[in-house]
Scaffold this active site. Structure first.
Site, short mmCIF file in Angstrom:
data_model
loop_
_atom_site.label_atom_id
_atom_site.label_comp_id
_atom_site.label_asym_id
_atom_site.label_seq_id
_atom_site.Cartn_x
_atom_site.Cartn_y
_atom_site.Cartn_z
CB THR A 50 -1.02 0.21 1.19
OG1 THR A 50 -0.40 -0.21 2.37
CG2 THR A 50 -1.94 -1.20 1.23
CB SER A 110 -0.75 4.99 1.60
OG SER A 110 0.82 5.25 1.55
CG LEU A 111 -5.48 3.56 -3.39
CD1 LEU A 111 -6.22 4.85 -3.41
CD2 LEU A 111 -5.40 3.35 -4.86
CG HIS A 112 -3.29 2.55 3.74
ND1 HIS A 112 -2.00 2.08 3.59
CD2 HIS A 112 -3.00 3.79 4.17
CE1 HIS A 112 -1.01 2.73 4.18
NE2 HIS A 112 -1.54 3.96 4.44
CG ASP A 113 -8.75 0.88 4.25
OD1 ASP A 113 -7.79 0.24 4.41
OD2 ASP A 113 -9.55 1.44 4.91
#
Length: 305
Positions: free
Chosen positions: A192, A237-240
């Site tokens: 991520t 950040s493009l976590h989920d």
């Protein structure tokens, strides 16, 4: 289509993930389960209801656990997501209500009804998932996969030097999940942190989809300011969303099979580390086609009316 339930603590990147799932033609979103983490469980439940109403979904939302299995409850992450979970967007009361089943009860029932088909995507602390595992000995084998956003293998932590936030909020629950024998895929900080969404990206989504893309852009102002406070000026950040995308596009990621155990006490609590005596192996995602994943996310958000 892939049948998915998202377990969530909305949360700005949770909203991004849920909107993506709603827009994805290859996902059948069967429901949301709410958990504490970024906010309290009551706020998480309210926010989940608000999100499904905003995107026009008619799906169940179940209220989950309000505290970790064993350790004391940790204060929600208001400095990251705002007091109400959506940055500077004020609280609003949804029209609908959560179902009467608890999150764990709902998960157990849905795993039985969709045996071998259900992909569970937890993007918050893993307490609801652990409770479902403890409630039903067959739960781990009933689900097809558990694709979770959490943990870190080689990247280090983001809430302590050792721990990623979702695992840190309930390390005992995370250990239950990793040791369950279920097919677990860990979408952690190793991947991520490789996918960034910039201020310009949010503006582009808002222009293409003024209502829902605009809602995400409104949330993003608070979120991006937090990232700047920790020295990250090139976006969030493009976590989920990465975890939801991994449910349907595994070919965009590379992984290692690792026996993962979770540290449940001491200074390194919440660390997800390799252990030869781990009870089951986890697919730990380590590489990602980051620009392709971000492009897919933006394309589908931009298609929302």
């Amino acid at each position: 289509m892939t049948k998915i339930i998202i377990d969530t603590d909305p949360g700005i990147d949770d909203a991004m993930a849920i909107f993506y799932a709603a827009a994805a033609e290859d996902i059948e979103l069967l429901g949301l389960t709410a958990i504490f983490g970024n906010v309290t469980v009551d706020t998480a439940t309210r926010n989940a209801l608000r999100l499904v109403e905003a995107v026009g979904l008619d799906i169940p939302v179940a209220r989950g656990a309000e505290k970790p299995l064993e350790m004391p409850h940790i204060k929600p992450s208001a400095h990251v997501h705002g007091d109400e979970g959506f940055g500077d967007i004020p609280a609003a009361t949804p029209k609908g209500n959560a179902i009467k089943e608890t999150a764990a009860e709902f998960l157990v029932r849905m795993a039985r009804e969709h045996k071998g088909e259900l992909v569970l995507c937890p993007i918050g602390p893993l307490t609801n998932i652990a409770l479902a595992i403890q409630a039903d000995p067959e739960f781990a084998s009933n689900v097809d996969r558990i694709v979770l956003m959490g943990g870190s293998y080689k990247e280090g932590g983001n809430i302590t030097p050792y721990a990623e936030a979702n695992v840190y909020h309930d390390p005992h629950a995370a250990e239950v999940v990793f040791a369950s024998g279920a097919k677990v895929e860990m979408v952690g900080l190793d991947v991520t942190h490789q996918i960034l969404c910039t201020k310009e990206d949010f503006a582009a989504m808002a222009e293409a989809a003024p209502k829902l893309g605009g809602m995400l852009q409104d949330m993003s102002h608070f979120y991006l300011k937090f990232y700047e406070t920790v020295g990250k000026f090139d976006g969030c950040s493009l976590h989920d969303p990465a975890a939801v995308i991994a449910c349907t596009h595994p070919h965009l990621f590379t992984s290692e099979e690792v026996g993962i155990t979770v540290v449940t006490q001491g200074e390194e609590i919440g660390e997800t580390r390799a252990a030869a005596d781990a009870r089951s192996e986890t697919s730990v995602l380590m590489g990602v086609e980051s620009e392709v994943v971000k492009s897919l996310f933006m394309q589908r958000i931009s298609g929302l009316s």
